[in-house]
Scaffold this active site. Structure first.
Site, PDB file in Angstrom:
ATOM      1  N   HIS A   1       0.862   7.218   6.059  1.00 17.58           N
ATOM      2  CA  HIS A   1       0.620   8.367   5.247  1.00 17.58           C
ATOM      3  C   HIS A   1       0.439   9.546   6.380  1.00 17.58           C
ATOM      4  O   HIS A   1      -0.472   9.193   7.171  1.00 17.58           O
ATOM      5  CB  HIS A   1      -0.445   8.535   4.454  1.00 17.58           C
ATOM      6  CG  HIS A   1      -0.490   9.389   3.241  1.00 17.58           C
ATOM      7  ND1 HIS A   1      -0.916  10.924   3.590  1.00 17.58           N
ATOM      8  CD2 HIS A   1       0.421   9.645   1.970  1.00 17.58           C
ATOM      9  CE1 HIS A   1      -0.510  11.427   2.484  1.00 17.58           C
ATOM     10  NE2 HIS A   1       0.226  10.571   1.337  1.00 17.58           N
TER      11      HIS A   1
ATOM     12  N   ASP B   1       2.710   4.594  -2.809  1.00 16.56           N
ATOM     13  CA  ASP B   1       4.148   4.081  -3.336  1.00 16.56           C
ATOM     14  C   ASP B   1       4.026   2.528  -3.408  1.00 16.56           C
ATOM     15  O   ASP B   1       5.149   1.833  -4.006  1.00 16.56           O
ATOM     16  CB  ASP B   1       5.269   4.554  -2.605  1.00 16.56           C
ATOM     17  CG  ASP B   1       5.616   6.064  -3.156  1.00 16.56           C
ATOM     18  OD1 ASP B   1       5.428   6.289  -4.090  1.00 16.56           O
ATOM     19  OD2 ASP B   1       5.961   6.840  -2.105  1.00 16.56           O
TER      20      ASP B   1
HETATM   21  N1  ACO Z   1       5.798   1.433   9.218  1.00 14.48           N
HETATM   22  C1  ACO Z   1       5.688   1.175  10.291  1.00 14.48           C
HETATM   23  N2  ACO Z   1       5.089   2.044  11.462  1.00 14.48           N
HETATM   24  C2  ACO Z   1       4.862   3.145  10.866  1.00 14.48           C
HETATM   25  C3  ACO Z   1       4.992   3.565   9.302  1.00 14.48           C
HETATM   26  C4  ACO Z   1       5.535   2.526   8.576  1.00 14.48           C
HETATM   27  N3  ACO Z   1       5.553   2.546   7.282  1.00 14.48           N
HETATM   28  N4  ACO Z   1       4.599   4.720   9.237  1.00 14.48           N
HETATM   29  C5  ACO Z   1       4.086   5.326  10.500  1.00 14.48           C
HETATM   30  N5  ACO Z   1       4.450   4.408  11.444  1.00 14.48           N
HETATM   31  C6  ACO Z   1       4.294   4.623  12.895  1.00 14.48           C
HETATM   32  C7  ACO Z   1       5.510   5.250  13.470  1.00 14.48           C
HETATM   33  O1  ACO Z   1       6.216   4.258  13.788  1.00 14.48           O
HETATM   34  C8  ACO Z   1       4.814   5.788  14.639  1.00 14.48           C
HETATM   35  O2  ACO Z   1       4.521   4.851  15.679  1.00 14.48           O
HETATM   36  P1  ACO Z   1       4.610   5.345  17.119  1.00 14.48           P
HETATM   37  O3  ACO Z   1       3.248   6.424  17.307  1.00 14.48           O
HETATM   38  O4  ACO Z   1       4.350   4.315  17.922  1.00 14.48           O
HETATM   39  O5  ACO Z   1       5.835   6.095  17.297  1.00 14.48           O
HETATM   40  C9  ACO Z   1       3.323   6.227  14.264  1.00 14.48           C
HETATM   41  O6  ACO Z   1       3.114   5.393  13.014  1.00 14.48           O
HETATM   42  C10 ACO Z   1       3.345   7.531  13.543  1.00 14.48           C
HETATM   43  O7  ACO Z   1       4.442   7.593  12.535  1.00 14.48           O
HETATM   44  P2  ACO Z   1       5.025   9.019  11.949  1.00 14.48           P
HETATM   45  O8  ACO Z   1       6.476   8.840  11.028  1.00 14.48           O
HETATM   46  O9  ACO Z   1       4.900  10.155  12.880  1.00 14.48           O
HETATM   47  O10 ACO Z   1       3.889   9.345  10.852  1.00 14.48           O
HETATM   48  P3  ACO Z   1       3.962  10.714   9.736  1.00 14.48           P
HETATM   49  O11 ACO Z   1       2.746  11.132   9.558  1.00 14.48           O
HETATM   50  O12 ACO Z   1       4.987  11.591  10.419  1.00 14.48           O
HETATM   51  O13 ACO Z   1       4.438   9.712   8.613  1.00 14.48           O
HETATM   52  C11 ACO Z   1       5.232   9.042   6.671  1.00 14.48           C
HETATM   53  C12 ACO Z   1       3.966   9.569   7.530  1.00 14.48           C
HETATM   54  C13 ACO Z   1       6.655   9.660   6.564  1.00 14.48           C
HETATM   55  C14 ACO Z   1       4.851   8.676   5.278  1.00 14.48           C
HETATM   56  C15 ACO Z   1       5.561   7.486   7.269  1.00 14.48           C
HETATM   57  O14 ACO Z   1       4.452   6.810   7.294  1.00 14.48           O
HETATM   58  C16 ACO Z   1       6.638   6.641   6.496  1.00 14.48           C
HETATM   59  O15 ACO Z   1       7.843   7.057   6.740  1.00 14.48           O
HETATM   60  N6  ACO Z   1       6.214   5.706   5.671  1.00 14.48           N
HETATM   61  C17 ACO Z   1       7.243   4.884   5.092  1.00 14.48           C
HETATM   62  C18 ACO Z   1       7.685   5.744   3.869  1.00 14.48           C
HETATM   63  C19 ACO Z   1       6.646   6.084   2.825  1.00 14.48           C
HETATM   64  O16 ACO Z   1       6.077   5.006   2.388  1.00 14.48           O
HETATM   65  N7  ACO Z   1       6.713   7.352   2.268  1.00 14.48           N
HETATM   66  C20 ACO Z   1       5.904   7.272   1.389  1.00 14.48           C
HETATM   67  C21 ACO Z   1       4.704   8.495   1.586  1.00 14.48           C
HETATM   68  S1  ACO Z   1       3.469   8.553   0.392  1.00 14.48           S
HETATM   69  C22 ACO Z   1       4.302  10.018  -0.454  1.00 14.48           C
HETATM   70  O17 ACO Z   1       5.017  10.686  -0.088  1.00 14.48           O
HETATM   71  C23 ACO Z   1       4.185   9.946  -2.038  1.00 14.48           C
END
Ligand code: ACO
Length: 378
Positions: A261, A315
């Site tokens: 998140h 979620d």
């Molecule tokens: N699984 C594995 N690795 C992850 C995940 C995940 N779900 N989420 C973040 N990371 C990792 C990334 O790969 C990244 O790693 P790095 O630093 O080695 O490159 C680091 O954590 C940061 O990730 P970002 O994508 O930059 O984090 P951001 O804050 O932009 O993303 C998001 C948040 C979009 C929710 C992301 O965690 C994601 O895509 N999760 C999966 C989709 C999801 O469950 N969405 C629902 C969110 S809740 C809602 O909207 C109601």
């Protein structure tokens, strides 16, 4: 415009002041108008919480009665909207159907008086009342059935499940569904809320505001993740495969759905409540083999990615709850939208109170002063 000010995705940039909800991502704390989400989930109802979000205070008993009464009697949708929805392809995604139907409300209620509190209240009532009816109607029509009319004897959550399944729901099921709506009602400045606010800031009608937010919520990085969680659990197949799945995702930098998140760096408080609700449903109606996979997956993700602040988000468990309520997977995000209408409307109202049109700037990175080559020479 200084390049240093630029943050992709506006990460960490305040885009508005708001008194609607507060999140502490390090503590895993969420409050609506200052009241903890756990308290609201336990003691309030979705409509009372909606009132709180939109008008800023808990309603008195008579205010709540009047609000519930008005919503109950505005649930029907015009036959022209139903006829329009009948023309939608049954293979279309229900979120697209919802976006189109929400926008269509603007055709029927086209008067716009954004400085009139009665107009605001009527729009709030109509949107909260009719969005669930439209979601249920599309579900029945795409199966080739006639939509079911709302039942005036049932409260908000029970009525939605009734319209969806064509029979009165079990009491626990209706209660759990109502709590799910409360949990999803609002979440500060996220993508769909921002979308709603940008649209609102042009002083367009509230139906366009909600339609644009619905479109934004549908993406897999936002509300669409709950559908993908179920697909992922299906793909993993059994708890023994969870470890290999997580390791493969980590190695190949693939996102594990339902985790991570932008704000929470611990387990999302809503995920904890949803997990508890899922267990209540399993105790009454029997377990779900996906839950065993989910538990193991969560344990391994915490082990591998917990140090990066990646934990279960809202979620992750919501899909398991909806599955037990017999709701098809592609309705999970429309249900999220039914709930989030409350938050979007609260932000719409707040935006109007001190409106300034959103007009950010950009850092131009293209070419300048180019010669035009006539078509005959290209
Ligand atoms: N699984 C594995 N690795 C992850 C995940 C995940 N779900 N989420 C973040 N990371 C990792 C990334 O790969 C990244 O790693 P790095 O630093 O080695 O490159 C680091 O954590 C940061 O990730 P970002 O994508 O930059 O984090 P951001 O804050 O932009 O993303 C998001 C948040 C979009 C929710 C992301 O965690 C994601 O895509 N999760 C999966 C989709 C999801 O469950 N969405 C629902 C969110 S809740 C809602 O909207 C109601």
């Amino acid at each position: 415009m200084s390049v240093e000010l630029y943050r992709p995705g506006l990460e960490g940039i305040p885009a508005a002041k708001s008194s609607i909800s507060f999140i502490d991502g390090k503590q895993g704390l969420l409050e609506y108008r200052g009241i903890r989400i756990e308290k609201l989930a336990e003691q309030s109802s979705f409509l009372e919480t909606s009132y709180l979000l939109i008008w800023g205070e808990l309603p008195s008993q008579s205010e709540l009665r009047a609000f519930e009464h008005d919503i109950r009697y505005h649930r029907r949708i015009k036959y022209r909207i139903r006829d329009m929805m009948k023309c939608f392809p049954e293979s279309g995604h229900p979120m697209d159907a919802l976006q189109a139907s929400a926008a269509a409300l603007g055709l029927f209620y086209s008067r716009r008086a954004l400085d009139d509190p009665t107009y605001i209240r009527n729009a709030v009532v109509r949107l909260l009342a009719k969005i669930p009816t439209m979601v249920a109607a599309f579900q029945l029509m795409r199966k080739g059935n006639d939509p079911v009319q709302p039942c005036d004897d049932l409260d908000y959550a029970a009525n939605f499940l009734y319209m969806l399944n064509e029979r009165e729901p079990d009491e626990l099921a209706a209660h759990v569904f109502d709590v799910c709506l409360t949990l999803h009602a609002e979440h500060s400045m996220n993508a769909s809320t921002f979308s709603a606010m940008v649209t609102a800031s042009t002083l367009t009608d509230p139906y366009a505001v909600i339609a644009s937010a619905v479109g934004t919520l549908g993406g897999p990085l936002h509300g669409g993740a709950n559908e993908e969680v179920i697909e992922m659990l299906e793909q993993i197949g059994s708890p023994e495969n969870a470890e290999a799945y997580v390791d493969d995702c980590v190695k190949n930098k693939k996102k594990i759905m339902g985790f991570g998140h932008r704000v929470y760096k611990v387990k999302d408080p809503r995920a904890t409540i949803l997990q508890d609700l899922a267990e209540k449903l399993f105790a009454k109606f029997g377990g779900d083999r996906y839950y065993e996979i989910a538990l193991e997956l969560e344990r391994i993700v915490e082990d591998r990615l917990g140090s990066k602040g990646i934990y279960a988000n809202v979620d992750f468990y919501s899909g398991l709850v909806y599955r037990k309520l017999g709701i098809p997977t592609d309705l999970f995000t429309p249900i999220f939208a039914i709930a989030r209408v409350a938050g979007w409307l609260a932000h719409w109202k707040e935006q109007l109170e001190e409106n300034r049109i959103f007009r950010p700037t950009q850092i131009y990175s293209g070419q300048r002063d180019r010669a035009y080559t006539p078509l005959s020479e290209r």
